[in-house]
Enzyme design. Structure first.
Site: not given
Ligand code: DGJ
Length: 732
Positions: A368, A445, A482, A536, A616
């Site tokens: 990620d 952000r 974001n 969407d 687990e």
């Molecule tokens: C928002 C995403 O929804 C998360 O899953 C992750 O990827 C973060 N951004 C990373 O900045």
């Protein structure tokens, strides 16, 4: 035939399998809407129109001596502006002389086999030649060269009618469009309620059902994205409509930017619905000879409740909206490192997580946010799409090789549309960011938004990501976004075109998505916008799955996924098992419950599996094995919600049924266990009534008819958030 024209009474009728849509052209060329509802073969609904002279609803010139007809009261297919219809307009056009006017009259129509496409925009497509047919009705302004072409796509077997509009300037001076909706529909009468899906970051798409009152209610986003807050999917329903009974209509936009769907109940209690791009901060310069295309909207009608309506949309998205080959392929079970490490990782740390994941049966490792530029926190890195070698010495190769050696495939997170001011990209090209001259920007952000309307920006991004995809063995991409848009201003466009930016931005996103997904079809793309901020049907044209929410708490997810399922099929919902106590809510749920909740989506894990106890880990191993056993049923089965909206407070239940009735998987999670509680009894769906079914791991046998009529009584539950999965298979 799904599209019929009767020349003697100028009736245009569209039939889907269970619905009929009808309009007529009156003697003065007004295109009047007559009916949309349950299928009615051979009907001529013109008798429904009764025109009366109404006070303060004026008459077009043709009717001045016979004051029966008013545009303010007659149902229409697409409405002009400033011509006596005081309801919500579909189109607002301003001519070069400053006049606001559009008096739209029928000028002809044509029908053609197959679906229509819209330049630069997502649109429903055919899989075989007779999947759909298209009707195009041309309306012409009485006093200018403005034309509107109304597109109707009839997907007969899917019970879907698509609509879109093309606005044409056939004259030689500019026309300004201040509003250009995709569609308008007038319901002559009816006591309707509105079901819409509102929310927030970490709690997207919550159903809210409200009666329509005599005013305008609208569902809209001005955030530059379809948004966490108001999804561009709405339902109009009768007050008595439930999951399996009652009438309802759906309106789903294939659009990922600012949108608005207005519901006006007028003074005669007729209801108008106008849906499309938002008119806020929108002004399009339609030059001589130019065409403007609106996004597409999918209409559907159900006479048998919300579940049927959802099935229409689920099937439509599966077969005619999502183009990715992964829709029809088994999706890999993935592990994502975000909630395990955030941006704080190294190659070794990631391989450590991957080793344990591979050992338990995970198939895809996703790295990620944090792998590029100087990305150690949210203040830097976006825009610099080269590997951060402080974290990943030697680049991506050692990590990818390590992942592949574990027998897994590799995936990567990107956020193409964004830039940090501290990045090299911003320093080289500050003019590529959306900012308003001489004003400080609005941060989200701590990042700015790139001007996706610019071809040079899109080319830069395409080259960065295409190079990564060409040079490395990457089989998955998570495309994140974001923040909401603000300072929507392009440094490339002249002043008079700044009102085009809200639309041009989204077309730019679609263009980049088109190039990446079409040139790298082997890559599984997952959409994301801080979770489900851009969930969407427009995005689903490019990507087959979208991260449903940043809230991974199983109990919160029940509501988010339940709401999302009204319009969107479960196979589009990214859903993972994460650690407990949950990072968003602090709640603890069992691993079993977390698995049951993550399974209906695109199943995966988002935690450091090394931190689990050995028992687990055994449970995860079994969970994954169970998922793989039922995965095809989940991905290809018919999804049924088994509880009504008001029951969602206490429990959530859903089912997947094989299309041939050979098996079903029933899922139940109790959100609130109570002492001495009434037992939960549910009727199952999609079974063959005459067949016998065995309940897995038991000797019990049930007739399909019994499970669908008498239903099944669940045992009393105990503890926090218990869950149960029941798998029935046909045995005779
Ligand atoms: C928002 C995403 O929804 C998360 O899953 C992750 O990827 C973060 N951004 C990373 O900045």
């Amino acid at each position: 035939m799904s599209i019929l024209y009767s020349p003697e009474n100028r009736l245009l009728t569209l039939h889907t399998r269970h619905s009929t849509y009808q309009m007529c052209v009156d003697e003065y060329g007004f295109l009047r809407h007559l009916y949309y509802g349950e299928r009615a073969d051979g009907a001529d609904f013109r008798y429904l129109l009764r025109d009366y002279d109404r006070g303060f609803s004026g008459n077009p010139a043709e009717f001045r001596n016979n004051r029966g007809v008013s545009l303010d009261t007659t149902p229409q297919e697409y409405t002009g502006f400033n011509a006596g219809d005081y309801r919500v307009p579909a189109l607002c056009a301003v001519h070069a002389d400053g006049s606001y006017a559009a008096d739209l009259r029928y000028a002809g129509h044509e029908t053609r086999p197959g679906a229509y496409s819209l330049p630069g925009l997502p649109a429903a497509f055919d899989r075989s030649p007779d999947d759909s047919a298209t009707l195009v009705v041309t309306l012409r302004d009485t006093a200018s060269a403005l034309q509107v072409r109304l597109y109707y796509g009839v997907f007969e077997e899917r019970d879907i009618i698509t609509r879109a509009a093309e606005i044409v300037n056939g004259g030689d001076s500019v026309i300004y469009l201040e509003k250009a909706a995709s569609a308008c529909i007038d319901f002559l009468s009816g006591n309707w309620e509105l079901l819409h899906f509102h929310g927030r970051h970490c709690m997207e798409r919550q159903p809210q059902r409200v009666p329509l009152s005599n005013n305008v209610q609208s569902v809209e986003s001005r955030r530059g994205m379809s948004s966490h807050h108001h999804n561009p999917f709405t339902i109009l329903c009768a007050p008595e409509t439930r999951e399996y009974s009652g009438e309802c209509y759906g309106f789903m936009l294939l659009w990922s930017g600012n949108h608005k769907t207005e519901f006006e109940k007028d003074y005669l209690n007729s209801v108008r619905v106008v849906t499309g791009i938002h008119d806020s901060q929108f002004r399009w310069n339609l030059g001589a000879g130019e065409h403007f295309f609106t996004p597409q909207v999918l209409f559907s009608y159900s006479a048998s409740g919300f579940s049927t309506l959802s099935h229409h949309y689920h099937d439509m998205i599966r077969w005619h909206i999502c183009r990715s080959q992964y829709v029809h392929k088994r999706r890999p079970v993935l592990i994502n490192n975000w909630e395990a490490t955030f941006m704080n990782f190294t190659t070794e740390r990631l391989l450590d997580i991957a080793r344990q994941a591979a050992e338990l049966g995970v198939e895809l490792f996703v790295m990620d946010d944090g792998w590029f530029g100087r990305r150690d926190n949210e203040d830097d890195g976006l825009g610099d799409w080269f590997v951060n070698e402080n974290k990943l010495p030697g680049g991506l190769n050692p990590l990818i090789q390590g992942i592949k050696d574990l027998g897994m495939s590799f995936g990567l997170w990107i956020e193409p549309e964004m830039v940090n001011e501290a990045s090299d990209l911003y320093k080289a090209h500050p003019e590529w960011a959306l900012t308003v001259p001489n004003r400080p920007p609005m941060y989200g952000r701590n990042q700015l938004v790139l001007d996706m309307s610019r071809k040079d920006v899109r080319d830069y991004l395409y080259n960065c990501f295409a190079e990564l995809l060409r040079n490395y063995d990457i089989s998955y991409i998570k495309w994140d976004m974001n923040r909401c848009l603000a300072d929507v201003y392009s440094h490339e466009l002249p002043a008079e075109q700044q009102g085009e930016m809200t639309y041009r931005y989204v077309l730019g996103v679609y263009d980049l998505a088109e190039r990446l997904t079409q040139n790298f079809p082997h890559v599984l793309f997952e959409g994301c916008a801080g979770g489900g901020g851009r969930f969407d049907a427009g995005m689903l044209y490019y990507v087959p799955q979208i991260w449903c929410s940043d809230d991974t708490d199983a109990i919160e997810r029940l509501d988010i996924q339940h709401g999302t399922s009204f319009g969107y099929p479960p196979f589009t919902m990214g859903s993972h098992v994460s650690a407990c106590p949950n990072q968003q809510t602090g709640r603890t749920t069992s691993l079993y419950t977390r698995g049951v909740v993550a399974m209906p989506g695109t199943f995966g894990y988002e935690l450091d599996l090394n931190r689990l106890s050995s028992s687990e880990k055994d449970e995860v191993r079994l969970q994954m094995a169970y998922y793989k056993k039922v995965q095809s049923l989940i991905q290809n089965g018919v999804y049924y919600r088994l509880n009504e909206l008001e029951e969602q407070e206490r429990y959530s239940a859903w089912e997947f049924a094989a299309p041939d009735g050979s098996e079903i998987l029933v899922n139940l999670v109790v959100k609130r266990v109570q002492a001495n509680a009434p037992l939960i009894r549910l009727r199952f769906k999609g079974l063959s009534p005459e067949a016998t079914y065995a309940l897995e791991d038991t000797e019990s046998r049930y007739s399909g008819a019994a499970l669908m009529t008498g239903g099944y009584t669940f045992p009393m539950f105990w503890g926090d958030y218990p869950a149960l999965q029941l798998h029935f298979t046909r045995v005779d």
